[in-house]
Design an enzyme around this catalytic site. Structure first.
Site, PDB file in Angstrom:
ATOM      1  N   ASP A   1       0.830  -1.213   0.000  1.00  0.00           N
ATOM      2  CA  ASP A   1       0.000   0.000   0.000  1.00  0.00           C
ATOM      3  C   ASP A   1       0.864   1.262   0.000  1.00  0.00           C
ATOM      4  O   ASP A   1       1.647   1.475   0.927  1.00  0.00           O
ATOM      5  CB  ASP A   1      -0.906   0.012   1.236  1.00  0.00           C
ATOM      6  CG  ASP A   1      -1.830  -1.197   1.280  1.00  0.00           C
ATOM      7  OD1 ASP A   1      -1.426  -2.280   0.838  1.00  0.00           O
ATOM      8  OD2 ASP A   1      -2.968  -1.044   1.784  1.00  0.00           O
TER       9      ASP A   1
ATOM     10  N   HIS B   1      -0.292   4.690  -0.454  1.00  0.00           N
ATOM     11  CA  HIS B   1      -0.933   5.797   0.268  1.00  0.00           C
ATOM     12  C   HIS B   1      -0.205   7.135   0.074  1.00  0.00           C
ATOM     13  O   HIS B   1       0.105   7.849   1.033  1.00  0.00           O
ATOM     14  CB  HIS B   1      -1.030   5.472   1.768  1.00  0.00           C
ATOM     15  CG  HIS B   1      -2.174   4.577   2.117  1.00  0.00           C
ATOM     16  ND1 HIS B   1      -3.486   4.858   1.787  1.00  0.00           N
ATOM     17  CD2 HIS B   1      -2.207   3.382   2.761  1.00  0.00           C
ATOM     18  CE1 HIS B   1      -4.280   3.883   2.219  1.00  0.00           C
ATOM     19  NE2 HIS B   1      -3.530   2.976   2.803  1.00  0.00           N
TER      20      HIS B   1
ATOM     21  N   ASP C   1      -4.714   0.901  -2.891  1.00  0.00           N
ATOM     22  CA  ASP C   1      -4.500   1.959  -1.900  1.00  0.00           C
ATOM     23  C   ASP C   1      -3.264   2.792  -2.250  1.00  0.00           C
ATOM     24  O   ASP C   1      -2.330   2.952  -1.459  1.00  0.00           O
ATOM     25  CB  ASP C   1      -4.427   1.419  -0.458  1.00  0.00           C
ATOM     26  CG  ASP C   1      -5.811   1.171   0.127  1.00  0.00           C
ATOM     27  OD1 ASP C   1      -6.808   1.329  -0.612  1.00  0.00           O
ATOM     28  OD2 ASP C   1      -5.895   0.835   1.326  1.00  0.00           O
TER      29      ASP C   1
ATOM     30  N   ASN D   1      -9.705  -0.160  -1.266  1.00  0.00           N
ATOM     31  CA  ASN D   1     -10.874   0.498  -0.674  1.00  0.00           C
ATOM     32  C   ASN D   1     -10.718   2.018  -0.689  1.00  0.00           C
ATOM     33  O   ASN D   1     -11.717   2.744  -0.756  1.00  0.00           O
ATOM     34  CB  ASN D   1     -11.143  -0.013   0.752  1.00  0.00           C
ATOM     35  CG  ASN D   1      -9.991   0.204   1.692  1.00  0.00           C
ATOM     36  OD1 ASN D   1      -8.867  -0.186   1.391  1.00  0.00           O
ATOM     37  ND2 ASN D   1     -10.245   0.823   2.837  1.00  0.00           N
ATOM     38  N   HIS D   2      -9.482   2.526  -0.678  1.00  0.00           N
ATOM     39  CA  HIS D   2      -9.310   3.987  -0.727  1.00  0.00           C
ATOM     40  C   HIS D   2      -9.590   4.540  -2.126  1.00  0.00           C
ATOM     41  O   HIS D   2     -10.149   5.635  -2.242  1.00  0.00           O
ATOM     42  CB  HIS D   2      -7.924   4.382  -0.218  1.00  0.00           C
ATOM     43  CG  HIS D   2      -7.872   4.380   1.283  1.00  0.00           C
ATOM     44  ND1 HIS D   2      -8.103   5.511   2.041  1.00  0.00           N
ATOM     45  CD2 HIS D   2      -7.681   3.371   2.160  1.00  0.00           C
ATOM     46  CE1 HIS D   2      -8.035   5.197   3.327  1.00  0.00           C
ATOM     47  NE2 HIS D   2      -7.769   3.904   3.428  1.00  0.00           N
TER      48      HIS D   2
ATOM     49  N   HIS E   1      -3.658  -3.909   2.399  1.00  0.00           N
ATOM     50  CA  HIS E   1      -4.829  -3.479   3.178  1.00  0.00           C
ATOM     51  C   HIS E   1      -4.618  -3.452   4.681  1.00  0.00           C
ATOM     52  O   HIS E   1      -5.044  -2.518   5.343  1.00  0.00           O
ATOM     53  CB  HIS E   1      -6.049  -4.326   2.824  1.00  0.00           C
ATOM     54  CG  HIS E   1      -7.324  -3.844   3.458  1.00  0.00           C
ATOM     55  ND1 HIS E   1      -7.743  -2.531   3.354  1.00  0.00           N
ATOM     56  CD2 HIS E   1      -8.267  -4.478   4.199  1.00  0.00           C
ATOM     57  CE1 HIS E   1      -8.899  -2.400   4.000  1.00  0.00           C
ATOM     58  NE2 HIS E   1      -9.228  -3.549   4.540  1.00  0.00           N
TER      59      HIS E   1
HETATM   60 MN   LIG Z   1      -6.966  -0.716   2.234  1.00  0.00          MN
END
Ligand SMILES: [Mn+2]
Length: 240
Positions: free
Chosen positions: A19, A21, A48, A74-75, A189
């Site tokens: 991830d 981010h 993500d 999910n982001h 995640h």
């Molecule tokens: Mn996630």
């Protein structure tokens, strides 16, 4: 397409990143460290890419590269929901690190919407001696073949979406059983102290945006490379 199938890379190496981010400068440093060759190598992402970190707005540029392939996390889903239905869904995205999106100009936001809306829910990669799957959180019912058929038919259930984007049981409990239909599956995640393999599922989220590490994993020789994200005092030693 909800599933993207990649042919075998006979020229170079395939790497999978946990991830991101918004930590794209860490990712750039990692690619230098591994001497990533964009002409031959490929970079796969467990999703993500955006939210919480410093450079979420760069996701679109990265996704435009022909060597970069990501699944939806999910982001990304929260960002898409926020853009499509701000009244109902923007607040939740803002609470989860989505301020950067509200700060974009209209043209940039449209470009971002286009880039994120094309992300598949799963990647399937043919490798020498097997097949590898990538999703953000988990595979419904440990059955890749059924999942792939549903995604090819554009027909996942609400529960499939939930498991693909949000499930944490396997990562938190350290079990969950083998996923049939792939030799190895990679997910993110749920942050882990380091990359960890449970059954045939490799967990690659090592919490870069929470002061942990950003991790790359090579599908050709299983080398794992990670970089701490939190050592601000070392920034001036950055590789150039
Ligand atoms: Mn996630």
């Amino acid at each position: 397409m909800m599933i993207k199938k990649l042919p075998r890379n006979t020229q170079g190496r395939d790497w999978v990143v946990g991830d991101i981010h918004g930590c794209f400068s860490q990712l750039s440093r990692l690619l230098k460290i591994i001497a990533f060759d964009p002409a031959r190598d490929r970079l796969l992402s467990v999703g993500d890419l955006v939210d919480r970190g410093p450079d979420s707005h760069m996701a679109g540029e990265w996704l435009a590269q022909p060597w970069f392939h990501a699944v939806r996390g999910n982001h990304e889903q929260m960002a898409l929901d926020a853009m499509r239905n701000p009244q109902a869904d923007q607040e939740r995205h803002l609470r989860n690190g989505g301020r950067w999106l509200a700060d974009l100009g209209p043209a940039e936001r449209d470009a971002c919407l286009a880039a994120l809306s094309h992300l598949p829910l799963a990647l399937e990669i043919d490798v020498e001696g097997g097949k590898i799957g990538v999703v953000h959180a988990d595979c419904p019912d440990n059955d890749w073949t059924t999942l792939a058929a549903k995604l090819e038919a554009d027909n996942p259930s609400e529960r499939d979406y939930d498991v693909l984007l949000w499930a944490r049981d396997r990562a938190l409990n350290g079990g969950g059983g083998t996923v049939a239909g792939v030799d190895l599956m990679l997910v993110g995640h749920t942050p882990q102290p380091h990359a960890v393999l449970y059954d045939n599922v490799m967990h690659l989220d090592t919490g870069a945006v929470y002061g942990g590490r950003l991790t790359l994993f090579c599908l050709h020789d299983f080398v794992e490379v990670s970089l701490p994200a939190s050592f601000e005092c070392l920034a001036r030693f950055q590789l150039h």
